[in-house]
Motif scaffolding. Structure first.
Motif, PDB file in Angstrom:
ATOM      1  N   SER A  38       0.897  -1.267  -0.012  1.00 39.06           N
ATOM      2  CA  SER A  38       0.074   0.024   0.065  1.00 39.06           C
ATOM      3  C   SER A  38       0.973   1.389  -0.093  1.00 39.06           C
ATOM      4  N   PHE A 120      -5.185  -7.757   0.428  1.00 37.24           N
ATOM      5  CA  PHE A 120      -5.280  -6.116   0.279  1.00 37.24           C
ATOM      6  C   PHE A 120      -5.520  -5.448   1.591  1.00 37.24           C
ATOM      7  N   ALA A 124      -2.961  -2.824   4.100  1.00 39.47           N
ATOM      8  CA  ALA A 124      -3.180  -1.465   4.277  1.00 39.47           C
ATOM      9  C   ALA A 124      -2.794  -1.324   5.771  1.00 39.47           C
ATOM     10  N   ILE A 279     -10.200   0.752   2.449  1.00 41.03           N
ATOM     11  CA  ILE A 279      -9.575   0.829   1.221  1.00 41.03           C
ATOM     12  C   ILE A 279     -10.341   1.924   0.392  1.00 41.03           C
ATOM     13  N   ILE A 282      -7.895   0.264  -5.052  1.00 41.89           N
ATOM     14  CA  ILE A 282      -6.905  -0.746  -5.380  1.00 41.89           C
ATOM     15  C   ILE A 282      -6.350  -0.769  -6.867  1.00 41.89           C
ATOM     16  N   LYS A 303      -6.650   3.695   2.851  1.00 38.62           N
ATOM     17  CA  LYS A 303      -5.600   3.455   2.169  1.00 38.62           C
ATOM     18  C   LYS A 303      -5.964   3.427   0.783  1.00 38.62           C
ATOM     19  N   VAL A 305      -4.430   0.991  -2.043  1.00 45.56           N
ATOM     20  CA  VAL A 305      -3.599  -0.347  -1.621  1.00 45.56           C
ATOM     21  C   VAL A 305      -3.121  -0.744  -3.283  1.00 45.56           C
TER      22      VAL A 305
END
Ligand SMILES: NC(=O)c1ccc[n+]([C@@H]2O[C@H](COP(=O)([O-])OP(=O)(O)OC[C@H]3O[C@@H](n4cnc5c(N)ncnc54)[C@H](OP(=O)(O)O)[C@@H]3O)[C@@H](O)[C@H]2O)c1
Length: 311
Positions: A38, A120, A124, A279, A282, A303, A305
């Motif tokens: 991430s 994932f 993070a 998240i 991605i 985050k 990722v």
């Protein structure tokens, strides 16, 4: 292997998605097959050259500190981890990191990944959770009945910090603007939209301020704190003189807590449903420039990722 390296410091154009040699673990290290990483503002600062004087990097450098994946190979002295173990950790603060198909980490820093979340969501966690833990658990030792204010509470560090604060039993206040809904999703006790409201008008008698913004936000925070309170910043060392003049304490985060111990405790909090990572996007590793651009925009929630390999 595929990796994202920099050959010189600069803007997002410095990020090169390219072939790089696969690293080999030393005797006390493991080689991790990376499924996800991430992006942290720290990575952007390394890319821009701002961290060079602290860490003396050797170029070309693979960026990235967060990793979730499986152990591919262990060094001769490693007995507590084996190939196939699902793990997560923070790597590469001072050397090649995790924006790559394989990354090396000291075995002493590697924890088992939380079982109930995918790679994932695990990727993070490390950097931001170690930071929030260092601030609120190790330094402030937040206790039930206290009041904690987190500035930038919807971002990477902030969204974990508000959850840790609530786990410790504190009344938790968070600031955000466009991402205020994220704070509601996390059951933050009181939310303040800093774009429309001065936080000084909404909150007082705060025991712990976690400052993720610095500057004017940090300066204005002294006025809302209880005598004896602590202001902790991740971004700008608070003035010792100002703290003393207000009868407060201050701290600037420059170190991390023991990585394996804390990430093991964090995995337990995740697996018992007490803590989660959020998240906002991605992206494949090949879209690293876009990922850095998003984080440098300063308004992500949770985050960004990076997907590195299928799992
Ligand atoms: N010292 C250390 O060891 C250490 C470790 C980790 C991080 N850091 C630093 O700590 C800072 C925060 O990191 P992070 O990963 O949490 O960043 P981040 O995820 O990029 O933070 C994004 C968040 O900041 C909020 N924000 C932007 N401007 C704000 C303002 N004026 N007031 C309040 N909130 C604001 C945004 O909320 P809205 O979109 O809702 O406005 C957004 O949700 C960074 O500067 C990072 O470099 C230092």
């Amino acid at each position: 292997m595929k990796a994202v390296r920099i050959h010189g410091y600069g803007g997002i154009d410095a990020l090169c998605y390219e072939e790089a040699p696969r690293p080999k673990p030393g005797e006390d290290e493991v080689l991790i097959r990376v499924f996800a990483s991430s992006v942290n503002p720290f990575d952007c600062a390394v890319r821009a050259g701002y961290m060079n004087s602290y860490f003396n990097y050797i170029l070309p450098l693979i960026l990235g500190t967060d990793v979730s994946g499986v152990i591919e190979e262990v060094g001769a002295n490693v007995t507590d981890l084996k190939p196939g173990d699902e793990v997560y950790t923070r790597v590469g603060v001072w050397r090649d990191g995790a924006y790559a198909e394989y990354a090396v980490a000291p075995a002493a820093d590697v924890a088992y990944k939380p079982k109930t979340i995918d790679h994932f969501h695990a990727a993070a966690l490390p950097h931001v959770t170690l930071t929030a833990w260092q601030a609120l658990v190790e330094i402030a030792n937040v206790a039930p009945g206290q009041k904690v204010l987190v500035h930038a509470a919807a971002g990477g560090v902030g969204h974990i910090a508000v959850q840790l604060s609530k786990i410790r039993g504190a009344t938790t206040v968070g600031t955000a603007s466009v991402n205020i809904e994220t704070l509601k999703e996390l059951d933050v006790d009181e939310t303040i939209d800093y774009s429309t409201t001065n936080f000084e008008d909404e909150v007082k008698d705060v025991d712990v301020v976690l400052d993720l913004i610095g500057g004017d936000t940090q300066q204005r925070s002294w006025a809302i704190m209880r005598p004896g309170g602590i202001l902790i910043s991740t971004i700008q060392a608070p003035s010792e003189e100002t703290a003393a003049a207000h009868g407060m304490r201050q701290n600037f985060i420059t170190t991390a807590p023991p990585v394996k111990r804390v990430l093991t405790e964090v995995a337990n909090l995740v697996d018992t449903g007490q803590l989660k990572s959020i998240i906002s996007a991605i992206l494949p590793l090949s879209e690293i420039q876009k990922a850095h651009e998003m984080v440098e925009g300063k308004h992500v929630h949770g985050k960004v990722v990076l997907s590195v390999a299928d799992f």
